[in-house]
Scaffold this motif. Structure first.
Motif, short mmCIF file in Angstrom:
data_model
loop_
_atom_site.label_atom_id
_atom_site.label_comp_id
_atom_site.label_asym_id
_atom_site.label_seq_id
_atom_site.Cartn_x
_atom_site.Cartn_y
_atom_site.Cartn_z
N GLU A 102 -5.95 -12.26 -8.83
CA GLU A 102 -6.29 -13.52 -8.18
C GLU A 102 -7.56 -14.14 -8.80
OE1 GLU A 102 -6.65 -12.27 -4.16
OE2 GLU A 102 -4.53 -11.66 -4.05
N ILE A 103 -8.55 -13.32 -9.09
CA ILE A 103 -9.79 -13.82 -9.69
C ILE A 103 -9.52 -14.42 -11.06
CG2 ILE A 103 -11.98 -13.08 -10.73
CD1 ILE A 103 -12.23 -11.09 -8.38
N LEU A 104 -8.73 -13.74 -11.88
CA LEU A 104 -8.41 -14.25 -13.21
C LEU A 104 -7.65 -15.57 -13.12
CD1 LEU A 104 -7.38 -10.88 -14.89
CD2 LEU A 104 -9.51 -12.16 -15.26
N TRP A 105 -6.74 -15.65 -12.17
CA TRP A 105 -5.97 -16.88 -11.96
C TRP A 105 -6.88 -18.02 -11.49
CZ3 TRP A 105 -0.99 -18.57 -12.72
CH2 TRP A 105 -0.63 -19.76 -12.06
N LEU A 106 -7.70 -17.74 -10.49
CA LEU A 106 -8.57 -18.76 -9.93
C LEU A 106 -9.61 -19.23 -10.94
CD1 LEU A 106 -9.16 -17.19 -6.40
CD2 LEU A 106 -7.76 -19.20 -6.91
N ALA A 107 -10.10 -18.32 -11.78
CA ALA A 107 -11.08 -18.70 -12.78
C ALA A 107 -10.51 -19.68 -13.78
CB ALA A 107 -11.60 -17.45 -13.51
N GLY A 108 -9.24 -19.51 -14.12
CA GLY A 108 -8.61 -20.40 -15.08
C GLY A 108 -8.12 -21.70 -14.50
N ALA A 144 -9.33 -3.98 -31.25
CA ALA A 144 -9.12 -5.24 -30.55
C ALA A 144 -9.82 -5.23 -29.20
CB ALA A 144 -7.63 -5.51 -30.39
N LYS A 145 -9.73 -4.11 -28.49
CA LYS A 145 -10.40 -4.02 -27.19
C LYS A 145 -11.91 -4.18 -27.34
CE LYS A 145 -6.99 -0.97 -24.98
NZ LYS A 145 -6.77 0.33 -24.32
N ARG A 186 -11.91 -5.50 -17.11
CA ARG A 186 -10.81 -4.60 -16.75
C ARG A 186 -9.51 -5.05 -17.42
NH1 ARG A 186 -13.95 -4.17 -11.92
NH2 ARG A 186 -13.08 -6.05 -10.95
N ALA A 187 -9.33 -6.35 -17.55
CA ALA A 187 -8.13 -6.85 -18.24
C ALA A 187 -8.15 -6.51 -19.72
CB ALA A 187 -8.02 -8.37 -18.05
N VAL A 188 -9.33 -6.45 -20.32
CA VAL A 188 -9.43 -6.08 -21.74
C VAL A 188 -8.84 -4.69 -21.96
CG1 VAL A 188 -11.02 -5.51 -23.61
CG2 VAL A 188 -11.42 -7.55 -22.23
N ASP A 189 -9.11 -3.77 -21.06
CA ASP A 189 -8.58 -2.41 -21.20
C ASP A 189 -7.06 -2.39 -21.09
OD1 ASP A 189 -10.93 -1.05 -21.66
OD2 ASP A 189 -11.33 -0.72 -19.53
N LEU A 205 -4.25 -10.81 -24.02
CA LEU A 205 -4.17 -11.60 -22.80
C LEU A 205 -5.56 -11.84 -22.22
CD1 LEU A 205 -2.77 -12.97 -20.44
CD2 LEU A 205 -2.26 -10.70 -19.50
N ALA A 206 -6.41 -10.82 -22.23
CA ALA A 206 -7.76 -10.97 -21.70
C ALA A 206 -8.53 -12.04 -22.47
CB ALA A 206 -8.50 -9.64 -21.75
N PHE A 207 -8.36 -12.08 -23.78
CA PHE A 207 -9.04 -13.08 -24.59
C PHE A 207 -8.56 -14.48 -24.21
CE2 PHE A 207 -9.26 -15.42 -28.78
CZ PHE A 207 -10.64 -15.58 -28.77
#
Length: 218
Positions: A69-75, A123-124, A159-162, A167-169
């Motif tokens: 939800e945080i990743l979605w709301l941030a974007g 990449a991580k 956490r998404a980077v791991d 996608l995290a980028f």
């Protein structure tokens, strides 16, 4: 099989959907799913492949619903506000994935999603480094925003980077663009170079929404 669907000349997957679901603001789950169907159908259905991949990567990960939800709301800058609408982050991704699967199977009834290959540590490390460098500015822009404050964006991105640095980028870039966070030319050039290393086209990294300040040293 998914690689060809990464070269569409636009932002791709979940970050692309996040960009497009903002204009105009979407105020119901039904309207949101209508946008998802429209986006999944773009480029003769090619967009659905990467969007499905991104959703499944997160659904198969240890990220919590709140992280998603945080990743979605941030974007989205809350233009499609999962919190206000009471939609669980993982439930929302599952509904997007179902739309994408239906669209792909309309062309290929035998389609079965395949697991994504694991990302390499290099990449991580590269993406995590960029999140860390811009983290203070991003936290300032999100947690202290005047009318749309959002805590925990940087930790959720890390956490998404791991889980998937690619996608995290893309989600990092979408959050920076959505909150109009200033970046310098050196950082901008690093983002282009990192995107190239990840196999992303320049149109994915820079879709015209960056806030680049030529005199900013970062």
């Amino acid at each position: 099989m998914a690689q060809p669907h990464r070269n569409l000349g636009v932002d791709i997957g979940l970050s692309g959907l996040i960009k497009w679901i903002r204009y105009p603001a979407v105020d119901s789950e039904t309207a949101g799913l209508d946008v998802v169907r429209s986006v999944a159908d773009r480029y003769d259905g090619a967009f659905a492949h990467q969007l499905l991949r991104d959703c499944l990567v997160l659904l198969d990960s240890p990220l919590s619903s709140r992280d998603i939800e945080i990743l979605w709301l941030a974007g989205t800058f809350r233009e499609f506000d999962l919190e206000r609408l009471g939609i669980d982050g993982r439930v929302w991704l599952r509904r997007i994935a179902d739309v994408c699967t239906d669209r792909i199977r309309s062309d290929d009834p035998s389609f079965a999603p395949a697991a994504s290959p694991a990302a390499d540590d290099k990449a991580k490390e590269a993406v995590a480094a960029e999140v860390g460098l811009v983290g203070p500015a991003l936290e300032e822009a999100t947690a202290r925003h005047a009318y749309s404050p959002l805590d925990g964006v940087v930790p959720a991105l890390l956490r998404a980077v791991d889980v998937d640095p690619d996608l995290a980028f893309r989600l990092l870039l979408r959050a920076l663009k959505g909150h109009f966070v200033p970046i310098g030319e050196a950082r901008y050039e690093r983002y282009l170079a990192l995107g190239d290393e990840l196999g992303l086209g320049e149109d994915v990294v820079d879709d015209g929404d960056f806030n680049v300040w030529p005199d900013l040293v970062d």
